[in-house]
Design an enzyme around this catalytic site. Structure first.
Site, PDB file in Angstrom:
ATOM      1  N   CYS A  54      -1.105  19.391   5.028  1.00  0.00           N
ATOM      2  CA  CYS A  54      -1.743  19.845   4.145  1.00  0.00           C
ATOM      3  C   CYS A  54      -1.817  21.878   4.273  1.00  0.00           C
ATOM      4  O   CYS A  54      -2.151  22.653   3.455  1.00  0.00           O
ATOM      5  CB  CYS A  54      -2.655  19.458   3.108  1.00  0.00           C
ATOM      6  SG  CYS A  54      -4.070  19.454   4.657  1.00  0.00           S
TER       7      CYS A  54
ATOM      8  N   GLN B  79     -10.688  13.642   8.851  1.00  0.00           N
ATOM      9  CA  GLN B  79     -10.746  13.333  10.343  1.00  0.00           C
ATOM     10  C   GLN B  79     -11.374  13.370  11.234  1.00  0.00           C
ATOM     11  O   GLN B  79     -12.225  12.899  12.104  1.00  0.00           O
ATOM     12  CB  GLN B  79      -9.807  14.973  11.035  1.00  0.00           C
ATOM     13  CG  GLN B  79      -9.222  15.210  12.477  1.00  0.00           C
ATOM     14  CD  GLN B  79      -8.725  16.500  13.523  1.00  0.00           C
ATOM     15  OE1 GLN B  79      -8.004  16.585  13.152  1.00  0.00           O
ATOM     16  NE2 GLN B  79      -9.478  16.510  14.356  1.00  0.00           N
TER      17      GLN B  79
ATOM     18  N   GLU C 232      -7.857  13.043   2.456  1.00  0.00           N
ATOM     19  CA  GLU C 232      -8.094  12.535   1.011  1.00  0.00           C
ATOM     20  C   GLU C 232      -8.148  13.214   0.542  1.00  0.00           C
ATOM     21  O   GLU C 232      -7.957  12.761  -1.127  1.00  0.00           O
ATOM     22  CB  GLU C 232      -9.122  11.343   1.066  1.00  0.00           C
ATOM     23  CG  GLU C 232     -10.450  12.433   1.607  1.00  0.00           C
ATOM     24  CD  GLU C 232     -11.161  11.764   1.866  1.00  0.00           C
ATOM     25  OE1 GLU C 232     -11.623  10.178   2.107  1.00  0.00           O
ATOM     26  OE2 GLU C 232     -12.771  11.889   1.616  1.00  0.00           O
ATOM     27  N   HIS C 233      -7.766  14.586   0.610  1.00  0.00           N
ATOM     28  CA  HIS C 233      -7.862  15.484  -0.480  1.00  0.00           C
ATOM     29  C   HIS C 233      -5.853  15.562  -0.645  1.00  0.00           C
ATOM     30  O   HIS C 233      -6.360  16.166  -2.156  1.00  0.00           O
ATOM     31  CB  HIS C 233      -8.168  17.019  -0.130  1.00  0.00           C
ATOM     32  CG  HIS C 233      -9.686  16.989   1.176  1.00  0.00           C
ATOM     33  ND1 HIS C 233      -9.443  17.718   2.253  1.00  0.00           N
ATOM     34  CD2 HIS C 233     -11.076  16.042  -0.085  1.00  0.00           C
ATOM     35  CE1 HIS C 233     -11.210  16.693   2.638  1.00  0.00           C
ATOM     36  NE2 HIS C 233     -11.529  16.174   1.391  1.00  0.00           N
ATOM     37  N   HIS C 234      -5.656  15.793  -0.067  1.00  0.00           N
ATOM     38  CA  HIS C 234      -4.483  15.631  -0.465  1.00  0.00           C
ATOM     39  C   HIS C 234      -3.393  14.485  -0.651  1.00  0.00           C
ATOM     40  O   HIS C 234      -1.813  14.573  -1.091  1.00  0.00           O
ATOM     41  CB  HIS C 234      -3.894  17.025   0.158  1.00  0.00           C
ATOM     42  CG  HIS C 234      -3.991  18.413  -0.124  1.00  0.00           C
ATOM     43  ND1 HIS C 234      -5.093  18.884   0.985  1.00  0.00           N
ATOM     44  CD2 HIS C 234      -4.191  19.365  -1.381  1.00  0.00           C
ATOM     45  CE1 HIS C 234      -5.637  19.806   0.284  1.00  0.00           C
ATOM     46  NE2 HIS C 234      -5.097  20.306  -0.510  1.00  0.00           N
TER      47      HIS C 234
ATOM     48  N   HIS D 285      -2.276  19.186  10.382  1.00  0.00           N
ATOM     49  CA  HIS D 285      -2.391  18.285   8.721  1.00  0.00           C
ATOM     50  C   HIS D 285      -1.701  19.256   8.167  1.00  0.00           C
ATOM     51  O   HIS D 285      -1.066  20.209   7.843  1.00  0.00           O
ATOM     52  CB  HIS D 285      -3.718  19.050   8.358  1.00  0.00           C
ATOM     53  CG  HIS D 285      -5.539  18.359   8.844  1.00  0.00           C
ATOM     54  ND1 HIS D 285      -5.759  17.249   8.257  1.00  0.00           N
ATOM     55  CD2 HIS D 285      -5.955  17.747  10.356  1.00  0.00           C
ATOM     56  CE1 HIS D 285      -6.662  16.891   8.897  1.00  0.00           C
ATOM     57  NE2 HIS D 285      -6.594  17.412  10.042  1.00  0.00           N
TER      58      HIS D 285
HETATM   59 ZN   LIG Z   1      -5.550  17.752   3.055  1.00  0.00          ZN
END
Ligand SMILES: [Zn+2]
Length: 191
Positions: A154, A124, A84-86, A152
Site C-alpha cells: 500500500c 505489522q 488491514e487498511h487497504h 507494504h
Molecule cells: Zn495499507
C-alpha cells in the site's frame, strides 16, 4: 493441517469478486477472467487461513525440555500478510529470540505461529506483538523479542509510492535486560 475450501463460502466470495471486477471496468465474462473469481476467492481464503486455526492447535505438543537457558534465535522467517487498511499485501521477515525457562519450542512451530498471525488482515505492529505473546505463552520463556521487517504494497503501489521503504517493528515480553536485548539485536543484525 490441510486447508479445506467450503463451497458455499468460496462461491459467495467469488460472487463479490466478480462484481468488483465489473465495477473496476472489466468484463468478467471475458475468457481470461472466467475462472478468476473462483481462483481469487480461494487465494484470499488461503492467505487468511490464520482465522481458522487456534493458537493451541498450532503449537500442539511441540515443547521440549530446555538443555540450558541459553538464548534461542530463529532468524528471517518469511511471512506474507494483508494490511488491514487497504487489503493489500505486506510481507517480509520476522526473527524470534527467547531465553528459555525449562522449555524450548520446536523450530518449525515458531514458523507456524508466524503463519497463524500473518495470514489475516493485520497491522505489522499487532502481528509482531501477537507472535511475541504466542511464543511467550507457549514456552513460558524468561524473555522474548520479536523483530519484524516488512514491505507494504500500500506504500509502494499507491499513496506515497515509496518503493524502497520498509518498516521495522519490535515487540518484547518478559525480562529482557539491556545487555540481552543488545545481544539479540546484534545476532539479528538490526541495530
Ligand atoms: Zn495499507
Amino acid at each position: 493441517m490441510e486447508l479445506e475450501y467450503p463451497t458455499e463460502t468460496i462461491d459467495k466470495i467469488a460472487g463479490h469478486i466478480e462484481e468488483i471486477v465489473r465495477l473496476l471496468g472489466e468484463d468478467p465474462s471475458r475468457e481470461g477472467l472466467l475462472k478468476t473469481p473462483q481462483r481469487a476467492a480461494k487465494a484470499l481464503y488461503y492467505a487468511t487461513q490464520g482465522y481458522r486455526y487456534s493458537e493451541e492447535e498450532t503449537v500442539g505438543d511441540a515443547l521440549f525440555t530446555a538443555p540450558s537457558s541459553d538464548p534461542v534465535i530463529v532468524k528471517d522467517i518469511e511471512f506474507y500478510s494483508f494490511c488491514e487498511h487497504h487489503i493489500l499485501p505486506f510481507f517480509g521477515k520476522v526473527s524470534v529470540g527467547y531465553i528459555p525457562d525449562k522449555k524450548i519450542i520446536g523450530l518449525s512451530k515458531v514458523a507456524r505461529i508466524v503463519n497463524l498471525f500473518a495470514r489475516r488482515l493485520q497491522t505489522q505492529e499487532r502481528f509482531t506483538r501477537q507472535v511475541c505473546d504466542a511464543v511467550a505463552t507457549a514456552v513460558g520463556a524468561k524473555g522474548v523479542i520479536v523483530v519484524c521487517n516488512g514491505q507494504h504494497m500500500c506504500m509502494k503501489m499507491r499513496g506515497v509510492e515509496k518503493q524502497e521503504s520498509s518498516t521495522t517493528t519490535i515487540a518484547t515480553s518478559g525480562d529482557l535486560d539491556t545487555g540481552m536485548r543488545r545481544e539479540f539485536m546484534e545476532a539479528l543484525k538490526y541495530q
